[in-house]
Design a protein around this motif. Structure first.
Motif, mmCIF file in Angstrom:
data_model
loop_
_atom_site.group_PDB
_atom_site.id
_atom_site.type_symbol
_atom_site.label_atom_id
_atom_site.label_comp_id
_atom_site.label_asym_id
_atom_site.label_seq_id
_atom_site.Cartn_x
_atom_site.Cartn_y
_atom_site.Cartn_z
ATOM 1 N N LYS A 24 0.842 -1.211 0.000
ATOM 2 C CA LYS A 24 0.000 0.000 0.000
ATOM 3 C C LYS A 24 0.871 1.252 0.000
ATOM 4 N N LYS A 68 -6.691 -0.703 0.298
ATOM 5 C CA LYS A 68 -7.752 0.140 -0.254
ATOM 6 C C LYS A 68 -8.166 -0.387 -1.620
ATOM 7 N N ALA A 69 -9.475 -0.553 -1.784
ATOM 8 C CA ALA A 69 -9.983 -1.134 -3.028
ATOM 9 C C ALA A 69 -9.642 -0.270 -4.241
ATOM 10 N N GLN A 70 -9.730 1.052 -4.083
ATOM 11 C CA GLN A 70 -9.446 1.924 -5.243
ATOM 12 C C GLN A 70 -7.986 1.829 -5.644
ATOM 13 N N GLU A 71 -7.117 1.811 -4.628
ATOM 14 C CA GLU A 71 -5.683 1.760 -4.915
ATOM 15 C C GLU A 71 -5.340 0.450 -5.630
ATOM 16 N N ARG A 128 -7.434 -1.346 -7.412
ATOM 17 C CA ARG A 128 -8.017 -1.265 -8.756
ATOM 18 C C ARG A 128 -7.103 -0.489 -9.710
ATOM 19 N N ASP A 129 -6.473 0.566 -9.192
ATOM 20 C CA ASP A 129 -5.605 1.380 -10.048
ATOM 21 C C ASP A 129 -4.261 0.716 -10.339
ATOM 22 N N LYS A 131 -17.479 -0.926 -3.079
ATOM 23 C CA LYS A 131 -16.187 -1.032 -3.766
ATOM 24 C C LYS A 131 -15.757 -2.474 -4.017
ATOM 25 N N TYR A 144 -14.695 -3.523 -7.497
ATOM 26 C CA TYR A 144 -13.389 -3.105 -8.026
ATOM 27 C C TYR A 144 -12.365 -4.234 -7.992
#
Ligand SMILES: *Cc1c(COP(=O)(O)O)cnc(C)c1O
Length: 214
Positions: A16, A38-41, A43-44, A65, A68
């Motif tokens: 992370k 973190k799901a967004q991180e 996903r990116d 989320k 994702y």
């Protein structure tokens, strides 16, 4: 990375806040298990990373989320409600996957950390709906110890998680070999966790260096 030496535990490298280059460097040594909180991180990052990386979702996960990460995540360590488990099952069904999940237990003294207590975890395991979920597989428990200098306190919390795992195994999973994981231990306490029966340690700063606050 050989933090587990004589133990049979698996190391999840917690990447992370770290860039692709840091992941790549460790990946090139043959390491495949990486964790994000973190799901967004995740996903990116996932699209730019090698496809054979096994991604572990270790942080609090909001239901909106889940989608994702279900197409590729290899294990979700942080399941802390029936509603989240149901959501993961639904999304995994769309992705035609079966996702290994751990139930996150609250073992620390701090009230800020997420997780279930024994009664709540038993309610999930006894709910007939859980048994009918075809797209998740409950593989064990996860916990985070209190952030403290007191080794005895940490050891007591890890022992408690191991004891609970053993009781749940006996009560609900005695014929289910896939219920076998105890995800416990981070940079500051992984040695104690290994001594107390951890099967997966999640280590970030010790591998990648301190994080910027985030
Ligand atoms: C960040 C994090 C870790 C790793 O923490 P370090 O102290 O850097 O090893 C482990 N587990 C969870 C759930 C985390 O969020």
């Amino acid at each position: 990375m050989n933090l587990c030496d004589q133990y049979e535990a698996k190391l999840v490298a917690v990447s992370k806040t770290k860039p692709f280059s840091a992941i790549q460097e460790l990946y090139e040594t043959g390491h495949l298990d990486f964790g994000e909180n973190k799901a967004q991180e995740l996903r990116d990052k996932q699209p730019e990373c090698p496809k054979d990386i096994r991604w572990h979702m270790i942080g609090h996960l909001q239901r909106n989320k889940v989608k994702y990460i279900t197409p590729y995540v290899s294990m979700i360590h942080s399941v802390d409600s029936m509603r989240l488990l149901r959501k993961i099952n639904n999304e995994a069904e769309k992705d035609e996957r079966i996702i290994p999940c751990l139930l996150q237990m609250h073992i620390a003294e701090e009230s800020s950390k997420f997780g279930l207590d024994e009664q709540e975890v038993r309610e999930i395991l006894e709910n007939p709906e859980t048994g009918q979920m075809k797209h998740i597989q409950i593989c064990g428990l996860m916990g985070m110890a209190t952030l403290t200098e007191y080794e005895n306190q940490i050891r007591k919390e890890f022992k408690g998680l191991k004891n609970l795992f053993d009781r749940l195994k006996e009560d609900y999973f005695s014929e289910v070999p896939s219920f076998r994981e105890i995800s416990m231990g981070m940079s500051g306490d992984y040695q104690i966790a290994l001594e107390e029966g951890s099967t997966i340690i999640r280590v970030g700063s010790l591998i990648f260096g301190e994080r910027e606050t985030h």
